[in-house]
Design a protein around this motif. Structure first.
Motif, PDB file in Angstrom:
ATOM      1  N   ARG A   1       0.850  -1.188   0.000  1.00 23.85           N
ATOM      2  CA  ARG A   1       0.000   0.000   0.000  1.00 23.85           C
ATOM      3  C   ARG A   1       0.886   1.240   0.000  1.00 23.85           C
ATOM      4  NH1 ARG A   1      -3.987  -1.644   4.825  1.00 23.85           N
ATOM      5  NH2 ARG A   1      -2.065  -2.444   5.624  1.00 23.85           N
ATOM      6  N   TYR A   2       0.632   2.130  -0.946  1.00 28.49           N
ATOM      7  CA  TYR A   2       1.425   3.349  -1.075  1.00 28.49           C
ATOM      8  C   TYR A   2       0.543   4.590  -1.100  1.00 28.49           C
ATOM      9  CZ  TYR A   2       4.908  -0.071  -2.506  1.00 28.49           C
ATOM     10  OH  TYR A   2       5.742  -1.152  -2.549  1.00 28.49           O
ATOM     11  N   VAL A   3      -0.588   4.557  -0.452  1.00 25.78           N
ATOM     12  CA  VAL A   3      -1.520   5.686  -0.515  1.00 25.78           C
ATOM     13  C   VAL A   3      -1.497   6.550   0.736  1.00 25.78           C
ATOM     14  CG1 VAL A   3      -3.078   4.618  -2.178  1.00 25.78           C
ATOM     15  CG2 VAL A   3      -3.454   4.271   0.253  1.00 25.78           C
ATOM     16  N   GLY A   4      -0.709   6.169   1.747  1.00 28.24           N
ATOM     17  CA  GLY A   4      -0.686   6.951   2.979  1.00 28.24           C
ATOM     18  C   GLY A   4      -2.022   6.861   3.694  1.00 28.24           C
ATOM     19  N   ASN A   5      -2.454   7.960   4.275  1.00 33.65           N
ATOM     20  CA  ASN A   5      -3.736   8.009   4.963  1.00 33.65           C
ATOM     21  C   ASN A   5      -4.820   8.284   3.928  1.00 33.65           C
ATOM     22  OD1 ASN A   5      -5.738   8.146   6.833  1.00 33.65           O
ATOM     23  ND2 ASN A   5      -5.214  10.185   7.561  1.00 33.65           N
ATOM     24  N   LEU A   6      -5.551   7.270   3.555  1.00 37.22           N
ATOM     25  CA  LEU A   6      -6.568   7.387   2.507  1.00 37.22           C
ATOM     26  C   LEU A   6      -7.878   7.897   3.103  1.00 37.22           C
ATOM     27  CD1 LEU A   6      -7.316   6.936  -0.462  1.00 37.22           C
ATOM     28  CD2 LEU A   6      -7.914   4.596   0.143  1.00 37.22           C
ATOM     29  N   ALA A   7      -8.129   9.167   2.915  1.00 38.89           N
ATOM     30  CA  ALA A   7      -9.364   9.776   3.421  1.00 38.89           C
ATOM     31  C   ALA A   7     -10.525   9.423   2.502  1.00 38.89           C
ATOM     32  CB  ALA A   7      -9.198  11.290   3.482  1.00 38.89           C
ATOM     33  N   PRO A   8     -11.765   9.405   3.016  1.00 42.28           N
ATOM     34  CA  PRO A   8     -12.927   9.175   2.147  1.00 42.28           C
ATOM     35  C   PRO A   8     -12.977  10.214   1.028  1.00 42.28           C
ATOM     36  CG  PRO A   8     -13.582   9.101   4.441  1.00 42.28           C
ATOM     37  CD  PRO A   8     -12.160   9.583   4.414  1.00 42.28           C
TER      38      PRO A   8
END
Length: 111
Positions: free
Chosen positions: A23-30
């Motif tokens: 996973r390379y998206v960091g903190n995935l906010a809605p």
């Protein structure tokens, strides 16, 4: 492919559904709205397994036409799209809702 998506689930749920290795998206906010030419999380195949990354949504347009990224590829036999429609360039955009409009049965179409 429609042009209005939302992603309100978390990256753990996306990872479980698509068996993501990295996973390379960091903190995935809605994301209540995912729009063409803006970043969106996708799942793609990589040498070390599937990975969840954020990329700009859309495909490069044919050079002779130019313009913004294309999100609806209708002519899959076109020489421009053949290279993009192979398994190694395949990606999945996980969404929790989508809207695909269709003509209203009560609305008259303009000719």
């Amino acid at each position: 492919m429609c042009n209005l998506y939302s992603i309100t689930t978390n990256q753990e749920a996306i990872s479980r559904l698509f068996r993501v290795m990295n996973r390379y998206v960091g903190n995935l906010a809605p994301m209540p709205g995912v729009f063409p030419d803006y970043p969106a999380p996708i799942v793609r195949n990589a040498d070390h397994g599937s990975e969840l990354v954020t990329m700009r949504w859309g495909m490069p347009p044919p050079p002779k036409f130019g313009g913004p990224p294309v999100t609806n590829i209708r002519n899959t036999s076109s020489p421009h799209w053949r290279g993009w429609l192979k398994p190694e360039t395949d990606a999945w955009c996980r969404s929790t809702a989508l809207l695909n409009t269709r003509p209203s049965p009560t609305r008259k179409r303009r000719k």
